[in-house]
Structures are given as structure tokens and as C-alpha cells.
Design a protein around this motif. Structure first.
Motif, PDB file in Angstrom:
ATOM      1  N   ASN A 103       0.811  -1.230   0.000  1.00  0.00           N
ATOM      2  CA  ASN A 103       0.000   0.000   0.000  1.00  0.00           C
ATOM      3  C   ASN A 103       0.840   1.275   0.000  1.00  0.00           C
ATOM      4  O   ASN A 103       0.400   2.330   0.447  1.00  0.00           O
ATOM      5  CB  ASN A 103      -0.963   0.031   1.199  1.00  0.00           C
ATOM      6  CG  ASN A 103      -2.098  -0.943   1.031  1.00  0.00           C
ATOM      7  OD1 ASN A 103      -2.283  -1.501  -0.040  1.00  0.00           O
ATOM      8  ND2 ASN A 103      -2.841  -1.180   2.084  1.00  0.00           N
ATOM      9  N   TYR A 158      -6.736   3.891  -1.516  1.00  0.00           N
ATOM     10  CA  TYR A 158      -7.423   3.113  -2.545  1.00  0.00           C
ATOM     11  C   TYR A 158      -6.563   2.765  -3.762  1.00  0.00           C
ATOM     12  O   TYR A 158      -6.805   1.763  -4.433  1.00  0.00           O
ATOM     13  CB  TYR A 158      -8.669   3.866  -3.042  1.00  0.00           C
ATOM     14  CG  TYR A 158      -8.380   5.166  -3.753  1.00  0.00           C
ATOM     15  CD1 TYR A 158      -8.172   5.182  -5.130  1.00  0.00           C
ATOM     16  CD2 TYR A 158      -8.320   6.353  -3.055  1.00  0.00           C
ATOM     17  CE1 TYR A 158      -7.902   6.369  -5.796  1.00  0.00           C
ATOM     18  CE2 TYR A 158      -8.055   7.557  -3.703  1.00  0.00           C
ATOM     19  CZ  TYR A 158      -7.848   7.562  -5.060  1.00  0.00           C
ATOM     20  OH  TYR A 158      -7.576   8.731  -5.713  1.00  0.00           O
ATOM     21  N   GLU A 171      -9.926  -2.125   1.948  1.00  0.00           N
ATOM     22  CA  GLU A 171      -9.433  -1.947   0.581  1.00  0.00           C
ATOM     23  C   GLU A 171     -10.308  -2.682  -0.420  1.00  0.00           C
ATOM     24  O   GLU A 171     -10.556  -2.189  -1.531  1.00  0.00           O
ATOM     25  CB  GLU A 171      -7.998  -2.447   0.493  1.00  0.00           C
ATOM     26  CG  GLU A 171      -7.022  -1.602   1.292  1.00  0.00           C
ATOM     27  CD  GLU A 171      -5.779  -2.367   1.689  1.00  0.00           C
ATOM     28  OE1 GLU A 171      -5.591  -3.490   1.196  1.00  0.00           O
ATOM     29  OE2 GLU A 171      -4.990  -1.852   2.493  1.00  0.00           O
ATOM     30  N   SER A 231     -13.319  -0.639  -0.975  1.00  0.00           N
ATOM     31  CA  SER A 231     -12.958   0.552  -1.745  1.00  0.00           C
ATOM     32  C   SER A 231     -12.792   0.225  -3.225  1.00  0.00           C
ATOM     33  O   SER A 231     -13.282   0.948  -4.096  1.00  0.00           O
ATOM     34  CB  SER A 231     -11.657   1.151  -1.189  1.00  0.00           C
ATOM     35  OG  SER A 231     -11.236   2.255  -1.948  1.00  0.00           O
TER      36      SER A 231
END
Length: 246
Positions: free
Chosen positions: A27, A52, A88, A91
């Protein structure tokens, strides 16, 4: 050489074991080993990756690698994530619905800012070195059994599971020490008052709800960093130390 932090290799192993081409991402930061980059206000790109973008970019790269290696594009693509990974997944589903054919989401940590803020606000209610501190033995041997005793059967079956925690309105007064109690199998008045606040919604200065009440029933599982331990989530603590706020 150690693998880079922040990637869940157990999930990569699981996917590979099931004969999927798998890919993971950190991420855009190194997890709890280096939380500063995406917490600092001037690192908006890291914030965007964490929020995201990283999963969307990673899955695109993963599909390109798989297509190049196998000579054919993937027939199906699936996502699996829990906690922050669950967030996530939701999202990605809302922003990029074409990225995956199926998304498995577990325990999604949604509303991230308010979630971490609630950690920082709730933890001091029952923090260590206060009269409201509740040791693990009381959580496991007194509070959880009392909650299960009252709420387990709400679904008509005594099976050690509270099927709908929102229906459980357990009152901490039920484990208040009687006169002469020693506090090893019951709670003092200060502990009960702290627990009562803990089970109320977290509200802001204007009365709006920052975070809903923690549901009753998971108190015995204190193996993770939790406000039930009186501990502030590390990410919330880092933000407080950097910016003086949650």
C-alpha cells in the motif's frame, strides 16, 4: 535478505497453493515499521496509495505479468483481504468494479479516521495505571462469561455465540463487587464506570457520533492491541505524537 515488510505473504502462499497467480502490495508504505509517510499531511501520494490506489495499480500490474508469463490473459481475478485489507476490498469494489470478478472481505476497518480516533478516546477510560484499569483475567473470567450468560440465548440457542451483538444490552453493574469483594472476580465502582463509558458511542464536542459503541461479545480475545487493553492503536498514537491530534 529479509522480504519487504507490509505484504501479507501468508495470503500469497494461500493463493499460490490453490494454483492462482498471486500478487500483493504494501500500500505504498512499510506498515507499522514505518507509519510516518502516509500519516504526514505533506505526503498526500502515500495517503492516496493507502486509501485506494495501490490495490488498483497492483492488480493491473499483476494481470500484465500473468499475461506475459502464460501467454494468455487471466480468465478470472479475485481479491481476498481482512481488516485494512477488507476496507481496501470494499474501496476497490466501489471505485474499480471491473478489477475483480469476486472480492472476499473480512472485518473491514471502515471509516478509518474515526476508527483510529475512537481508539485514542476510548483507551484512557480503562487504561493501565488508573483506577479503571481492567486486567485480562477479569475480561476473560468475569466480564465475558457474564455477557455470554445474558446474551448467548437471545437467538434461542446456547452455543457460546452471540449471533446479533446489537441485541445484547449487558449492564456492567451485574459484576460490581459487593461489599467486602476483593476485585479478583468482580469489578470495582471505578471499573464499572469506565466500562459503562466504554460501551457508549463515542461523541464529538457537538454531540455527533464519532464512532458507534463497541459490540459486546469479543472481550475474551485480547491477543491484539485493543482499547480494551487500555492501549491506543499504534497508528493513532503516531498521529498524536506527530500532529498533537487524532
Amino acid at each position: 535478505m529479509l522480504p519487504p515488510p507490509g505484504i501479507d505473504y501468508s495470503h500469497l502462499d494461500q493463493g499460490s497453493f490453490l494454483h492462482f497467480a498471486t500478487i500483493g502490495t504494501n500500500n505504498g508504505h512499510d506498515g507499522l515499521l514505518d507509519p510516518n509517510p502516509f500519516l504526514l499531511p505533506d505526503r498526500i501520494e502515500s495517503v492516496t496509495d493507502f486509501s485506494y490506489r495501490s490495490v488498483h495499480v497492483a492488480v493491473g500490474i499483476g494481470k500484465q505479468i500473468a499475461s506475459s508469463y502464460y501467454g494468455v490473459a487471466p480468465h478470472r481475478s479475485y481479491y481476498n483481504g481482512c481488516s485494512a485489507g477488507g476496507r481496501e476490498g470494499i474501496s476497490v469494489a466501489s471505485r474499480y468494479p471491473e478489477d475483480f470478478d469476486g472480492i472476499a472481505v473480512g472485518a473491514p476497518a471502515l471509516d478509518w479516521s474515526h476508527f483510529l480516533g475512537a481508539y485514542g478516546i476510548l483507551a484512557p477510560y480503562i487504561a493501565a495505571n488508573t483506577s479503571r484499569e481492567i486486567p485480562m483475567s477479569l475480561w476473560q473470567n468475569t466480564i465475558t462469561p457474564a455477557i455470554l450468560s445474558q446474551c448467548d440465548g437471545l437467538d434461542g440457542k446456547m452455543d457460546g455465540i452471540i449471533s446479533d451483538p446489537s441485541l445484547c444490552q449487558w449492564n456492567p453493574e451485574t459484576v460490581l463487587c459487593r461489599p467486602g469483594g476483593n476485585g479478583t472476580s468482580c469489578l470495582t465502582r471505578d471499573q464499572v464506570d469506565g466500562l459503562r463509558k466504554f460501551y457508549q458511542p463515542v461523541r464529538g464536542a457537538n454531540g455527533t457520533i464519532i464512532f458507534p459503541t463497541f459490540e459486546r461479545g469479543a472481550e475474551a480475545d485480547l491477543t491484539f492491541v485493543s482499547p480494551m487493553n487500555g492501549n491506543i492503536n499504534p497508528l493513532a498514537a503516531v498521529r498524536q505524537s506527530l500532529l498533537g491530534e487524532f
